[in-house]
Motif scaffolding. Structure first.
Motif: not given
Ligand code: HEC
Ligand SMILES: [Cu+2]
Length: 338
Positions: A152, A240, A279, A282, A286
């Motif tokens: 992530t 995730q 990436d 997801h 965030r």
């Protein structure tokens, strides 16, 4: 200037200084929030207090010395002979003795704190590999089972009350990983792996920032450490790990994304597998975009994709040639990446 005018100005300045730029998430290092930070904060304040006492005592002695030996009646200072009445050398020995004790005390305290925060007191169960890149942070959650690993960016989640090992990688130039409320700085150096650890004493969002000048957008290389209770962290981790599911209405957006953005960005579950950029599998989990340069709202997201150089001049993301409807489709697809 009268005190009446100075006082409100000073008060305004103090409020300004006390108000962190990003609202609730101060970059302060004067109150630690975990077992690695607490001893360091105590040491910082302790050494500050010792330094203050030294300055006050020394200044007072200088003033007393000047006062007691002042010459009132001279026309030419060179006509006053130097005198050394009463063996003043003894005082130098006493002074050295006192400062020696203070210095030795500070040294011992410092060494003890350094040793205490060098490693966690318990074995760690989680290791995160963090890479500093111009000008964003990549986080890979390591696991012995490769199927349990994921990548992530920008937001690093950790379980609260548990030490977490952080392996630091330099992606391009030297950066420095710094979460002031949790731990001191540690550099990310290309060709070398540095290890540090962090532990949050209570749940919360802690701001981090690159603290080694690394190019034009160094100041916008922020990140967040989100400390969650164990179950919440486990749920986040499980989410995730899941690849993206592209629903039928988002097919066109996804295709456009793979075509225009997939060489740099990954969205697991689609054909986009680029590794030089964050990436986005997801993205919607965030709260910040592009090193905390803006909050992750739909408007900011569209603005970023339409003109990244306008939001963060010099950033390594070039503007893509998207028409208005195409931009809408891509943003619509990104909005589904929960
Ligand atoms: C040449 C490589 C490249 C291409 C092509 C590219 N990007 Fe990026 N993108 C980046 C880089 C590098 C960053 C990190 C920028 C920074 O923080 O300074 C980024 C950041 C982002 C972010 C912020 C991610 C985060 O978590 O902060 C989003 C969203 C994004 N890009 C969307 C897109 C979309 C949509 C496209 C296609 C229309 C696209 N990008 C095309 C390189 C690229
Ligand atoms: Cu930097």
């Amino acid at each position: 200037m009268s005190i009446r005018r100075v006082a409100p100005a000073a008060a305004a300045l103090l409020t300004l200084l006390a108000q962190p730029a990003a609202g609730q998430r101060p970059l302060g290092y004067l109150h630690g929030e975990g077992p690695k930070a607490w001893p360091v904060v105590q040491l910082t304040l302790g050494l500050l207090a010792i330094a203050c006492v030294v300055v006050i005592v020394t200044s007072a002695l200088v003033v007393v010395g000047i006062w007691r030996r002042r010459v009132t009646d001279i026309t030419d200072i060179r006509s006053v002979p130097p005198t050394r009445a009463g063996g003043g050398l003894r005082w130098i020995a006493i002074g050295l003795g006192i400062s020696g004790v203070a210095l030795l005390g500070s040294l011992i305290w410092t060494v003890v704190v350094l040793a205490a925060v060098n490693g966690p007191s318990r074995p760690t169960r989680l290791t995160i590999e963090v890479t500093g890149q111009q000008w964003w942070w990549k986080a890979r959650y390591l696991d012995d089972d490769p199927s349990q690993q994921f990548i992530t960016a920008g937001e690093i989640h950790i379980p609260v009350g548990e030490p977490v090992r952080v392996r630091l990688i330099g992606g391009d130039v030297i950066h420095s990983f710094w979460v002031p409320a949790l731990a001191g700085k540690m550099e990310t150096i290309p060709g070398q792996i540095n290890e540090t650890w962090i532990e949050a004493g209570q749940p919360g969002i802690y701001r981090g920032q690159c603290s080694e000048y690394c190019g034009v957008q160094h100041a916008h290389m922020g990140f967040l450490v989100v400390a969650d209770p164990a179950e919440k962290f486990a749920a986040w981790r499980a989410a995730q790990l899941r690849p993206a599911q592209v629903a039928v209405p988002q097919q066109t957006g996804a295709t456009l994304f793979v075509y225009h953005c997939g060489a740099c960005h990954t969205v697991r579950g689609t054909g986009a597998g680029g590794t030089v950029a964050p990436d986005l599998t997801h993205l919607m989990s965030r709260g910040i975009l592009a090193g905390d340069v803006v909050a992750n709202t739909i408007g900011n997201l569209a603005g970023w994709i339409a003109n990244p150089q306008g939001v963060k001049p010099g950033t390594r993301m070039p503007a893509q040639d998207l028409s208005g409807p195409e931009l809408q489709r891509v943003v619509g697809f990104l909005q589904t990446l929960k």
